[in-house]
Write a protein that holds these residues in place. Structure first.
Motif, PDB file in Angstrom:
ATOM      1  N   TYR A  34       9.516  -7.365   0.268  1.00  0.00           N
ATOM      2  CA  TYR A  34       9.447  -6.241  -0.656  1.00  0.00           C
ATOM      3  C   TYR A  34       9.933  -6.608  -2.051  1.00  0.00           C
ATOM      4  O   TYR A  34       9.416  -6.093  -3.049  1.00  0.00           O
ATOM      5  N   LEU A  35      10.920  -7.489  -2.132  1.00  0.00           N
ATOM      6  CA  LEU A  35      11.379  -7.914  -3.453  1.00  0.00           C
ATOM      7  C   LEU A  35      10.266  -8.672  -4.173  1.00  0.00           C
ATOM      8  O   LEU A  35      10.045  -8.473  -5.378  1.00  0.00           O
ATOM      9  N   GLY A  36       9.565  -9.532  -3.448  1.00  0.00           N
ATOM     10  CA  GLY A  36       8.425 -10.235  -4.038  1.00  0.00           C
ATOM     11  C   GLY A  36       7.351  -9.268  -4.481  1.00  0.00           C
ATOM     12  O   GLY A  36       6.724  -9.433  -5.551  1.00  0.00           O
ATOM     13  N   SER A  37       7.129  -8.239  -3.671  1.00  0.00           N
ATOM     14  CA  SER A  37       6.153  -7.198  -4.020  1.00  0.00           C
ATOM     15  C   SER A  37       6.554  -6.476  -5.300  1.00  0.00           C
ATOM     16  O   SER A  37       5.752  -6.327  -6.228  1.00  0.00           O
ATOM     17  N   GLY A  38       7.819  -6.032  -5.363  1.00  0.00           N
ATOM     18  CA  GLY A  38       8.272  -5.271  -6.517  1.00  0.00           C
ATOM     19  C   GLY A  38       8.266  -6.079  -7.801  1.00  0.00           C
ATOM     20  O   GLY A  38       7.788  -5.604  -8.840  1.00  0.00           O
ATOM     21  N   THR A  46       3.163   9.516   0.598  1.00  0.00           N
ATOM     22  CA  THR A  46       2.567   8.843  -0.557  1.00  0.00           C
ATOM     23  C   THR A  46       1.343   9.589  -1.057  1.00  0.00           C
ATOM     24  O   THR A  46       1.033   9.591  -2.251  1.00  0.00           O
ATOM     25  N   ARG A  47       0.622  10.233  -0.139  1.00  0.00           N
ATOM     26  CA  ARG A  47      -0.549  11.010  -0.547  1.00  0.00           C
ATOM     27  C   ARG A  47      -0.175  12.056  -1.596  1.00  0.00           C
ATOM     28  O   ARG A  47      -0.960  12.390  -2.479  1.00  0.00           O
ATOM     29  N   LYS A  48       1.056  12.576  -1.515  1.00  0.00           N
ATOM     30  CA  LYS A  48       1.494  13.610  -2.439  1.00  0.00           C
ATOM     31  C   LYS A  48       1.634  13.092  -3.876  1.00  0.00           C
ATOM     32  O   LYS A  48       1.660  13.888  -4.817  1.00  0.00           O
ATOM     33  N   VAL A  49       1.735  11.783  -4.041  1.00  0.00           N
ATOM     34  CA  VAL A  49       1.899  11.219  -5.385  1.00  0.00           C
ATOM     35  C   VAL A  49       0.768  10.257  -5.731  1.00  0.00           C
ATOM     36  O   VAL A  49       0.865   9.488  -6.685  1.00  0.00           O
ATOM     37  N   SER A  50      -0.322  10.287  -4.956  1.00  0.00           N
ATOM     38  CA  SER A  50      -1.375   9.280  -5.068  1.00  0.00           C
ATOM     39  C   SER A  50      -2.196   9.367  -6.342  1.00  0.00           C
ATOM     40  O   SER A  50      -2.958   8.446  -6.654  1.00  0.00           O
ATOM     41  N   THR A  51      -2.080  10.480  -7.105  1.00  0.00           N
ATOM     42  CA  THR A  51      -2.818  10.551  -8.368  1.00  0.00           C
ATOM     43  C   THR A  51      -2.165   9.699  -9.454  1.00  0.00           C
ATOM     44  O   THR A  51      -2.774   9.434 -10.481  1.00  0.00           O
ATOM     45  N   ASN A  52      -0.931   9.268  -9.234  1.00  0.00           N
ATOM     46  CA  ASN A  52      -0.231   8.437 -10.220  1.00  0.00           C
ATOM     47  C   ASN A  52      -0.666   6.978 -10.123  1.00  0.00           C
ATOM     48  O   ASN A  52      -1.407   6.590  -9.220  1.00  0.00           O
ATOM     49  N   ASP A  53      -0.197   6.182 -11.058  1.00  0.00           N
ATOM     50  CA  ASP A  53      -0.532   4.760 -11.098  1.00  0.00           C
ATOM     51  C   ASP A  53      -0.106   4.090  -9.796  1.00  0.00           C
ATOM     52  O   ASP A  53       1.086   4.065  -9.455  1.00  0.00           O
ATOM     53  N   ALA A  54      -1.075   3.539  -9.057  1.00  0.00           N
ATOM     54  CA  ALA A  54      -0.790   2.930  -7.759  1.00  0.00           C
ATOM     55  C   ALA A  54       0.150   1.740  -7.883  1.00  0.00           C
ATOM     56  O   ALA A  54       0.988   1.505  -6.999  1.00  0.00           O
ATOM     57  N   MET A  55       0.047   0.990  -8.983  1.00  0.00           N
ATOM     58  CA  MET A  55       0.927  -0.158  -9.169  1.00  0.00           C
ATOM     59  C   MET A  55       2.372   0.284  -9.347  1.00  0.00           C
ATOM     60  O   MET A  55       3.293  -0.357  -8.843  1.00  0.00           O
ATOM     61  N   VAL A  56       2.580   1.388 -10.057  1.00  0.00           N
ATOM     62  CA  VAL A  56       3.940   1.895 -10.275  1.00  0.00           C
ATOM     63  C   VAL A  56       4.544   2.348  -8.954  1.00  0.00           C
ATOM     64  O   VAL A  56       5.711   2.056  -8.647  1.00  0.00           O
ATOM     65  N   ILE A  57       3.763   3.068  -8.145  1.00  0.00           N
ATOM     66  CA  ILE A  57       4.256   3.547  -6.850  1.00  0.00           C
ATOM     67  C   ILE A  57       4.673   2.378  -5.965  1.00  0.00           C
ATOM     68  O   ILE A  57       5.757   2.357  -5.377  1.00  0.00           O
ATOM     69  N   ALA A  58       3.791   1.378  -5.849  1.00  0.00           N
ATOM     70  CA  ALA A  58       4.086   0.226  -4.999  1.00  0.00           C
ATOM     71  C   ALA A  58       5.240  -0.597  -5.553  1.00  0.00           C
ATOM     72  O   ALA A  58       6.066  -1.125  -4.800  1.00  0.00           O
ATOM     73  N   GLY A  99       8.890  -1.494  -3.739  1.00  0.00           N
ATOM     74  CA  GLY A  99       9.367  -2.861  -3.564  1.00  0.00           C
ATOM     75  C   GLY A  99      10.734  -3.086  -4.177  1.00  0.00           C
ATOM     76  O   GLY A  99      11.605  -3.729  -3.575  1.00  0.00           O
ATOM     77  N   LEU A 100      10.947  -2.552  -5.379  1.00  0.00           N
ATOM     78  CA  LEU A 100      12.211  -2.773  -6.076  1.00  0.00           C
ATOM     79  C   LEU A 100      13.380  -2.047  -5.412  1.00  0.00           C
ATOM     80  O   LEU A 100      14.531  -2.440  -5.571  1.00  0.00           O
ATOM     81  N   VAL A 101      13.084  -0.962  -4.687  1.00  0.00           N
ATOM     82  CA  VAL A 101      14.137  -0.257  -3.952  1.00  0.00           C
ATOM     83  C   VAL A 101      14.325  -0.847  -2.565  1.00  0.00           C
ATOM     84  O   VAL A 101      15.451  -1.159  -2.138  1.00  0.00           O
ATOM     85  N   ALA A 102      13.223  -1.022  -1.832  1.00  0.00           N
ATOM     86  CA  ALA A 102      13.313  -1.484  -0.447  1.00  0.00           C
ATOM     87  C   ALA A 102      13.780  -2.928  -0.345  1.00  0.00           C
ATOM     88  O   ALA A 102      14.491  -3.293   0.599  1.00  0.00           O
ATOM     89  N   ALA A 146       1.448 -10.319  -1.854  1.00  0.00           N
ATOM     90  CA  ALA A 146       0.062 -10.084  -1.439  1.00  0.00           C
ATOM     91  C   ALA A 146      -0.031  -9.068  -0.308  1.00  0.00           C
ATOM     92  O   ALA A 146      -0.821  -8.119  -0.374  1.00  0.00           O
ATOM     93  N   GLY A 147       0.792  -9.259   0.738  1.00  0.00           N
ATOM     94  CA  GLY A 147       0.656  -8.447   1.946  1.00  0.00           C
ATOM     95  C   GLY A 147       1.282  -7.076   1.860  1.00  0.00           C
ATOM     96  O   GLY A 147       0.833  -6.143   2.549  1.00  0.00           O
ATOM     97  N   TYR A 148       2.321  -6.917   1.029  1.00  0.00           N
ATOM     98  CA  TYR A 148       2.971  -5.620   0.883  1.00  0.00           C
ATOM     99  C   TYR A 148       2.691  -5.001  -0.491  1.00  0.00           C
ATOM    100  O   TYR A 148       2.573  -3.789  -0.608  1.00  0.00           O
ATOM    101  N   GLY A 149       2.594  -5.815  -1.535  1.00  0.00           N
ATOM    102  CA  GLY A 149       2.399  -5.311  -2.883  1.00  0.00           C
ATOM    103  C   GLY A 149       0.964  -4.974  -3.211  1.00  0.00           C
ATOM    104  O   GLY A 149       0.601  -3.806  -3.381  1.00  0.00           O
TER     105      GLY A 149
END
Length: 353
Positions: free
Chosen positions: A42-46, A177-189, A193-196, A226-229
């Motif tokens: 997750y850190l690599g993803s974030g 996540t569906r509840k916030v899916s209209t936002n930037d997908a990169m920001v959500i992911a 990652g940065l929290v988890a 690649a696999g989580y981000g």
């Protein structure tokens, strides 16, 4: 139709990236603790997505940055819940399960994520799920039971239960996540990652684990990117266009890619139960893919902000100078409309039946 096909392809690519991560995580578990692997993934993803966001924003004009979607205060609880379930609980349970369960079996068990995602979407969030989706879920659950049941005992293996628990956590994550899916997908992911990542790393270090060498850290973080981000970014985009249950259904093919890679890494002849389970899950996926939903429906007035083209649902004028480029992002209003066409419960079709 083209948009739906593109969304389905996006979900399948997300599934492929996530599916091959499972056997790679199994390989890394030989030298790293489960929480350490989850944390580095997750850190690599974030971090990877954060770099991507910075690069993307430097290429945007001031007007584009002003019009981009931003997470609203009311959406923060949904996002935090998704991060906790999918970014902390889910990967930790998966890594613990992988330590005692074969990679191929774990990969196929991950099909249950799609089923549980659809069940929660159906029962809790009242998303429409028709007969084909239901039959597909039954077939996938039957395949999961076939995989995890231990002959001659009255229980399933602890490792299989842990993997199933991870699927349940990710199913909750998908619906939130569906509840916030209209936002930037990169920001959500990226936020996930940065929290988890640090949370899982902190747990690993408190339990006595030690960071691997530079090569091990880089390998795990690149795999996680690649696999989580990237996978999660594509999943959120598909979620926006297909709805929760349908995206989960397409994502159910992820184990196919994981099984293929695990057989390459650890060549072995699978048991007959493995083959039956794979066939049942294949039937379930087929039912999901064949589903078609069409009926007259009414769109209520709606104000929101997301990346879009001027299709039949986006017939509006702009109150700013527009160069004609599509897709583009800006706040816009949908006027009420009643029509009939094939559709999924995407961000514009979350109506009751």
């Amino acid at each position: 139709m083209q948009v739906r096909h593109h969304a389905a392809f996006t979900a399948l690519v997300a599934a492929a990236l996530f599916g091959v991560t499972t056997p790679l995580a199994k390989a890394l578990l030989g030298s790293l603790s489960p929480f350490m692997v989850a944390g580095l993934f997750y850190l690599g993803s974030g971090i990877g997505l954060a770099v991507g966001i910075l690069v993307k924003r430097t290429r945007r004009t001031a007007g584009e940055r002003q019009n981009e979607s931003r997470i609203q205060v009311a959406e923060i609880p949904w996002l935090l819940g998704a991060i906790a379930a999918g970014g902390v609980v889910g990967p930790a349970l998966l890594m613990l399960g992988l330590s005692t369960t074969s990679a191929a079996t774990s990969s196929l068990l991950l099909n249950l994520e799609g089923v549980l995602t659809a069940v929660i979407a159906w029962v809790v969030f009242r998303e429409n799920v028709d007969l084909r989706i239901f039959l597909g879920m039954v077939a996938i659950v039957a395949g999961g039971v076939m995989l995890s049941w231990q002959p001659g005992t009255a229980s399933v293996s602890p490792g299989a239960l842990l993997v199933t628990g991870a699927c349940a956590a990710w199913a909750i994550d998908n619906n939130l996540t569906r509840k916030v899916s209209t936002n930037d997908a990169m920001v959500i992911a990226c936020l996930k990652g940065l929290v988890a990542g640090p949370v899982n790393l902190g747990i690993a270090l408190m339990l006595g684990a030690h960071l691997p060498g530079a090569v091990g850290i880089a390998t795990a973080m690149l795999t996680g990117f690649a696999g989580y981000g990237v996978s999660l970014v594509l999943f959120v985009v598909a979620l926006r266009n297909l709805g929760t249950a349908r995206t989960g259904a397409y994502f159910s093919v992820a184990p196919i890619f994981g099984v293929a890679l695990s057989i390459v890494l650890w060549p072995e002849m699978p048991s007959w139960r493995f083959g039956v389970a794979a066939a049942l899950m294949g039937v379930g996926i087929w039912f999901h893919i064949r589903e078609r939903h069409e009926h007259p429906h009414t769109h209520e007035a709606l104000d929101h902000n997301h990346r879009h083209r001027h299709d039949e649902h986006h017939q509006h004028v702009h109150d700013f100078e527009w160069d004609g480029e599509e897709p583009h992002t800006h706040p816009h209003r949908h006027a009420p409309i009643t029509h009939a066409h094939a559709h999924f419960p995407d961000i514009h079709h979350r109506h009751v039946h």
